[in-house]
Design an enzyme around this catalytic site. Sequence first.
Site, PDB file in Angstrom:
ATOM      1  NE  ARG A  46      -2.949   0.358   3.328  1.00  0.00           N
ATOM      2  CZ  ARG A  46      -2.321   0.595   4.483  1.00  0.00           C
ATOM      3  NH1 ARG A  46      -1.642   1.713   4.659  1.00  0.00           N
ATOM      4  NH2 ARG A  46      -2.367  -0.279   5.478  1.00  0.00           N
ATOM      5  CE1 TYR A  98     -17.866  10.363 -15.404  1.00  0.00           C
ATOM      6  CE2 TYR A  98     -16.589  10.538 -13.378  1.00  0.00           C
ATOM      7  CZ  TYR A  98     -17.418   9.821 -14.211  1.00  0.00           C
ATOM      8  OH  TYR A  98     -17.797   8.555 -13.863  1.00  0.00           O
ATOM      9  CG  ASP A 171     -10.056  15.313 -14.842  1.00  0.00           C
ATOM     10  OD1 ASP A 171      -9.342  14.753 -15.697  1.00  0.00           O
ATOM     11  OD2 ASP A 171     -11.043  14.761 -14.331  1.00  0.00           O
ATOM     12  CE  LYS A 196     -12.789   7.721 -18.184  1.00  0.00           C
ATOM     13  NZ  LYS A 196     -13.711   6.721 -17.772  1.00  0.00           N
TER      14      LYS A 196
END
Length: 384
Positions: A46, A98, A171, A196
């Site tokens: 992690r 978005y 973004d 994407k």
Amino acid sequence: MKIETQLAHAGFCTDLVTGAISTPIYQTATFRHQAVGVSTGYDYSRTVNPTRQVLETLIAELERGDRGFAFSSGMAAITAVLMMFASGDHLIVSNDLYGGTYRVLEKNFKQFGLTTTFINTSDPEAVKQAIIPGKTKALFIETPTNPLMQITDLRKIASLAGENYLLTVVDNTFMTPYLQCPLEYGADIVIHSGTKYLGGHNDVLSGMVVTREPELSEKIGFVQNSTGAVLGPQDSWLMLRGMKTLGLRMERQQENAGKIAFWLAKNPKVKKVYYPGLPDHPGFEIHQGQSGGFGAMLSFRVQNADFVTQMINHVKLITYAESLGGVETLITYPVKQTHGDIPPEIREAIGVTDDLVRLSVGIENVDDLIADLDQAMAEGEKSL
Ligand SMILES: Cc1ncc(COP(=O)(O)O)c(C=O)c1O
């Protein structure tokens, strides 16, 4: 080194023992310590995983930032950035964006006291007016926006943010560092849905954050480790593999998108096309001044919702699906899919209405794509 070379060599020969050309997938949760107080630098996945680390270094280099962080999805990346703020803080966010970003702000973070003003960030005066002294902490921008492709002047907005001691978060999913590097224009944090264009094959979910300054890197690194929505080693490898061809894909995809946009703009069945590469697109020149291309996302308006439904029902080659940026062309109906969680009155006000369709253009032969759209429109019209 030019970006195409950086991409092609992504993760190349990181294993100095075997010389493996492809980055090994370190499928391990934890790492052995030789003795108390001795560490290889890898303690627990992690915190740091070697495969994820290669990807994080790559995205930081591509975006020209201090550090990169890989998350399990774009929303996890956005959430990690939002976790840096506190109750009582206020953000100014692009109103055309978005739907998931809208949702996480309005449904999740609002209940912790983080408030947001959604405005058209392509208007710097409106941004200035929305600043609440002492409370506003950051601007969160998409440029081009999803789905109306509004353009924000990154230099102007970052300098306005600087003057008011605000962070600028961008973004950059639609453009990728292949076409646009917001940190170069003064942004502080770049976010990606790596699902994407970066991944590029519609086969992996991921998110990225890149920070400009070590101080911000510390903060995001802390959130990433403490909240834990990290990208797994297999998915990190898929991202590295996908990113090798980002430049090739982007070139082809935007070439196809440009041709489709011009074809749509001349089509009598189409009322309006939103594509940053059309010379009459608002912000065309600003976009050219901050990006190396126009990307492969476009939206268009037709006569009404029935026509949208019939057209979508008749596409054969193009796929009706959410998401974007992959090698296959996807058609999306924003009001029913990506922007369905934005209240109708807000969607109406910004123009995300039921006559609007979004296309994520892929790498297919563009003549096949145009022929498919043409027949879907013709058949759709017959079915009305
Ligand atoms: C611009 C943009 N940002 C963020 C996201 C969220 O990314 P993910 O679906 O990987 O969580 C999306 C998803 O469509 C997006 O289009």
